[in-house]
Design a protein around this motif. Structure first.
Motif: not given
Length: 450
Positions: A92-116
């Motif tokens: 579970g710890i490994l799974t959540s860390t992996i998800i956090l890594g790639f989920y942050a990419v999409v979350a970052g897109w959302c952050l950019h689109y808020l600015y845009a």
């Protein structure tokens, strides 16, 4: 080692734990899955699956976490006496860390689109909107910087601890998220022709139900509630011994489902108003919806501008509630297992997630990083969704249903006999038989066998 924190109130428990479940999957994945699988018929199946799989699965992880009062790896170890069950916590710890890594990419897109959206950069025809996304996502630094900023923002909340960080943030983020969602739903449902979208979501056509739709609903229920990530187990370790686990699981499932339905009421009416389908998958929130908002509010450009800003703010808040929980799983583990101060443990998770975020972001745009013929980001997504989450959820149910002493399960479920036990036997039957069967079906469906 620092003293463990805990949640200070029932409201804090519900909002923080519901926040771990509420995320981009509710606002984006649920609507397009519903659109692809028959609308209201899929919704009814989804609600049934939440009751059959989601609530018992949540309670199972709650029991492990609250009884052990420690991080996920040590919790399974404490209740089993060692390997192989400790592996469930590590998974579970490994799974959540992996998800956090790639989920942050999409979350970052959302952050950019808020600015845009604030800067008016995503206004134009459909071709312009599509080209804007391709240009942004393939840039070598912009998506990376946005993703890393999101990881850092998550870090700043988690490092403050349970009450001052996670609970306090959840008490702000969840009400704001709900407020934005309700306002957007009202705006969407007021559009000309929006009623057809509402009907699609709320008027069931039972002829649409088949084995594939049923299995998709099972899968969405499983992933929507963060089952199998050790998140629920970790958060439950901060519950008080008086917390009613059944009521908490029910409220969390209700809130999660309500937000998913409201998301459907936001997207389907707006899409119906301009004659665009809301089943366009991953491109929905970055390519399809900007065009939908512009067309739907074309006669009132200022309204379209405000709606666009509110929508991407909604996505940012939804993503943040999820990244906080995924970060906390690893932070609790490193802090307790390696006797680190919390601030150092949080930095370990931040660095690990940041590196993976960097590589995943490059893999879908600037640099060709592939694993088994997939971009690194798609590989991480499929690995966690198709294998690690179902396996973790299955093992957690088997552990609670068959391995740990019945007295422990009964005492945790009833708070030492203080609560009504009417649903205990129902829960035990579900976690022993129904949940494992459902997860096996999900697993086989993900593999393409069913």
């Amino acid at each position: 080692m620092e003293q463990r924190g805990n949640f200070s109130s029932k409201l804090g428990i519900v909002l923080a734990t519901a926040g771990s479940a509420v995320g981009l999957g509710n606002v984006w994945r649920f609507p397009y899955m519903t659109g692809q699988n028959g609308g209201a018929a899929f919704l009814l199946l989804y609600i049934a699956c939440i009751l059959l799989l989601g609530v018992p699965g949540m309670i199972s992880e709650f029991i492990v976490g609250r009884h052990a009062q420690t991080n996920a790896a040590r919790a399974y170890d404490k209740l089993s006496g060692g390997l192989p069950w400790r592996f469930v916590g590590y998974l579970g710890i490994l799974t959540s860390t992996i998800i956090l890594g790639f989920y942050a990419v999409v979350a970052g897109w959302c952050l950019h689109y808020l600015y845009a959206s604030v800067a008016g950069q995503v206004q134009g025809d459909s071709h312009y909107v599509q080209e804007y996304f391709v240009t942004f996502s393939s840039n070598i630094w912009k998506p990376v910087v946005c993703g890393l900023l999101f990881v850092l923002l998550t870090h700043l909340i988690v490092v403050r601890g349970i009450r001052k960080g996670i609970e306090k943030a959840s008490k702000w983020l969840m009400p704001i998220l709900l407020f934005l969602l309700v306002v957007l739903v009202i705006a969407s449902c007021s559009l000309p022709g929006a009623i057809e979208g509402v009907k699609f979501l709320l008027q069931p056509d039972f002829s649409k139900i088949n084995s594939n739709v049923t299995l998709e609903a099972l899968g969405q229920a499983f992933f929507s509630l963060s089952l199998g990530t050790a998140c629920l187990c970790t958060y439950a370790s901060y519950f008080s011994k008086t917390t009613n686990l059944l009521h908490s699981a029910g409220l969390i499932a209700l809130l999660d489902t309500m937000i998913a339905i409201l998301s459907g009421l936001l997207i389907f009416p707006a899409a119906a108003s301009v004659g665009i389908g809301a089943d366009s998958g991953p491109s929905l929130i970055f390519i399809t919806l900007p065009n939908v908002f512009q067309q739907a509010f074309g006669s009132m450009p200022i309204v379209g501008y405000v709606v666009s800003i509110m929508f991407y703010a909604l996505l940012v808040f939804a993503a943040l509630t999820s990244t906080i929980s995924m970060h906390e799983i690893g932070t609790a583990f490193f802090s307790e297992e390696f006797r680190m101060p919390r601030k150092y443990a949080a930095w370990v998770v931040t660095v690990l997630a940041g590196v993976l975020c960097l590589l995943c972001s490059w893999s879908v745009g600037a640099i060709n990083i592939e694993v088994m013929g997939l971009s690194l980001m798609d590989f991480c997504d499929q690995l966690t969704a198709n294998f690690m989450l179902p396996l973790g959820g299955m093992l957690a149910c088997l552990f609670v249903g068959w391995y740990i002493p019945r007295k422990v399960v009964h005492n945790e479920f009833t708070n030492g006999g203080q609560l009504n036990t009417a649903f205990y036997q129902v829960f035990l039957f579900a976690v022993r038989y129904i949940c494992p069967l459902c997860i096996i079906l999900i697993f086989l469906h993900q593999l393409g066998i069913l």
